[in-house]
Design a protein around this motif. Structure first.
Motif, mmCIF file in Angstrom:
data_model
loop_
_atom_site.group_PDB
_atom_site.id
_atom_site.type_symbol
_atom_site.label_atom_id
_atom_site.label_comp_id
_atom_site.label_asym_id
_atom_site.label_seq_id
_atom_site.Cartn_x
_atom_site.Cartn_y
_atom_site.Cartn_z
ATOM 1 N N UNK A 133 7.659 5.967 2.569
ATOM 2 C CA UNK A 133 8.604 6.724 1.767
ATOM 3 C C UNK A 133 9.509 5.787 0.959
ATOM 4 N N UNK A 134 9.796 4.633 1.477
ATOM 5 C CA UNK A 134 10.679 3.721 0.753
ATOM 6 C C UNK A 134 9.986 3.026 -0.405
ATOM 7 N N UNK A 135 8.677 2.971 -0.396
ATOM 8 C CA UNK A 135 7.970 2.291 -1.475
ATOM 9 C C UNK A 135 8.049 3.041 -2.792
ATOM 10 N N UNK A 136 8.185 4.352 -2.763
ATOM 11 C CA UNK A 136 8.254 5.118 -4.012
ATOM 12 C C UNK A 136 9.505 4.756 -4.808
ATOM 13 N N UNK A 137 10.722 4.827 -4.247
ATOM 14 C CA UNK A 137 11.890 4.450 -5.058
ATOM 15 C C UNK A 137 11.897 2.961 -5.413
ATOM 16 N N UNK A 138 11.397 2.101 -4.518
ATOM 17 C CA UNK A 138 11.355 0.677 -4.845
ATOM 18 C C UNK A 138 10.363 0.402 -5.971
ATOM 19 N N UNK A 171 4.860 -7.822 -15.665
ATOM 20 C CA UNK A 171 4.347 -7.913 -14.294
ATOM 21 C C UNK A 171 5.084 -6.942 -13.382
ATOM 22 N N UNK A 172 6.393 -6.836 -13.532
ATOM 23 C CA UNK A 172 7.147 -5.929 -12.668
ATOM 24 C C UNK A 172 6.726 -4.486 -12.887
ATOM 25 N N UNK A 173 6.444 -4.123 -14.131
ATOM 26 C CA UNK A 173 5.996 -2.754 -14.412
ATOM 27 C C UNK A 173 4.625 -2.495 -13.786
ATOM 28 N N UNK A 174 3.729 -3.473 -13.887
ATOM 29 C CA UNK A 174 2.385 -3.311 -13.317
ATOM 30 C C UNK A 174 2.449 -3.235 -11.795
ATOM 31 N N UNK A 175 3.241 -4.116 -11.185
ATOM 32 C CA UNK A 175 3.379 -4.098 -9.721
ATOM 33 C C UNK A 175 4.034 -2.797 -9.266
ATOM 34 N N UNK A 176 5.050 -2.353 -9.989
ATOM 35 C CA UNK A 176 5.711 -1.092 -9.647
ATOM 36 C C UNK A 176 4.769 0.095 -9.736
ATOM 37 N N UNK A 177 3.933 0.097 -10.763
ATOM 38 C CA UNK A 177 2.973 1.186 -10.915
ATOM 39 C C UNK A 177 1.960 1.180 -9.780
ATOM 40 N N UNK A 178 1.476 0.010 -9.409
ATOM 41 C CA UNK A 178 0.518 -0.093 -8.307
ATOM 42 C C UNK A 178 1.166 0.359 -6.996
ATOM 43 N N UNK A 179 2.418 -0.030 -6.777
ATOM 44 C CA UNK A 179 3.116 0.357 -5.546
ATOM 45 C C UNK A 179 3.324 1.870 -5.493
ATOM 46 N N UNK A 180 3.745 2.472 -6.594
ATOM 47 C CA UNK A 180 3.991 3.920 -6.611
ATOM 48 C C UNK A 180 2.684 4.687 -6.417
ATOM 49 N N UNK A 217 -0.100 3.592 -5.005
ATOM 50 C CA UNK A 217 -0.562 3.357 -3.637
ATOM 51 C C UNK A 217 0.209 4.167 -2.618
ATOM 52 N N UNK A 218 1.527 4.213 -2.770
ATOM 53 C CA UNK A 218 2.349 4.994 -1.842
ATOM 54 C C UNK A 218 2.052 6.486 -1.967
ATOM 55 N N UNK A 219 1.846 6.950 -3.185
ATOM 56 C CA UNK A 219 1.504 8.360 -3.383
ATOM 57 C C UNK A 219 0.166 8.718 -2.761
ATOM 58 N N UNK A 220 -0.831 7.852 -2.944
ATOM 59 C CA UNK A 220 -2.131 8.100 -2.334
ATOM 60 C C UNK A 220 -2.052 8.063 -0.813
ATOM 61 N N UNK A 221 -1.262 7.146 -0.278
ATOM 62 C CA UNK A 221 -1.098 7.075 1.169
ATOM 63 C C UNK A 221 -0.451 8.362 1.701
ATOM 64 N N UNK A 222 0.571 8.847 1.027
ATOM 65 C CA UNK A 222 1.236 10.074 1.468
ATOM 66 C C UNK A 222 0.301 11.272 1.389
ATOM 67 N N UNK A 223 -0.480 11.363 0.312
ATOM 68 C CA UNK A 223 -1.433 12.470 0.183
ATOM 69 C C UNK A 223 -2.505 12.403 1.274
ATOM 70 N N UNK A 224 -3.016 11.213 1.555
ATOM 71 C CA UNK A 224 -4.024 11.070 2.598
ATOM 72 C C UNK A 224 -3.450 11.408 3.970
ATOM 73 N N UNK A 225 -2.211 11.032 4.210
ATOM 74 C CA UNK A 225 -1.573 11.325 5.482
ATOM 75 C C UNK A 225 -1.396 12.832 5.668
#
Length: 63
Positions: free
Chosen positions: A1-6, A31-40, A42-50
């Motif tokens: 849950x914390x990865x989405x706002x970060x 780079x920060x935009x790309x990393x942020x997009x990957x993190x968001x 990934x976190x969204x997919x993890x939450x949906x799978x859970x």
């Protein structure tokens, strides 16, 4: 849950720091935009799978 706002913070950091004086720009712009997009994403997919796994397991339990 914390990865989405970060991750969202990483996506908008370029906009936030654009108007601040004394901020040194990164040698790798975007780079920060790309990393942020990957993190968001990934976190969204993890939450949906859970949630999907919990719904699947709850469907097998008798009432």
């Amino acid at each position: 849950m914390l990865l989405v706002p970060l991750g969202l913070l990483l996506i908008q950091i370029e906009v936030v720091t654009r108007n601040l004086s004394g901020v040194v720009e990164s040698p790798l712009p975007g780079v920060s935009r790309a990393v942020g997009t990957v993190v968001v994403v990934g976190a969204g997919l993890y939450l949906l799978a859970s949630v999907a796994r919990q719904v699947y397991e709850a469907a097998d339990t008798p009432f």
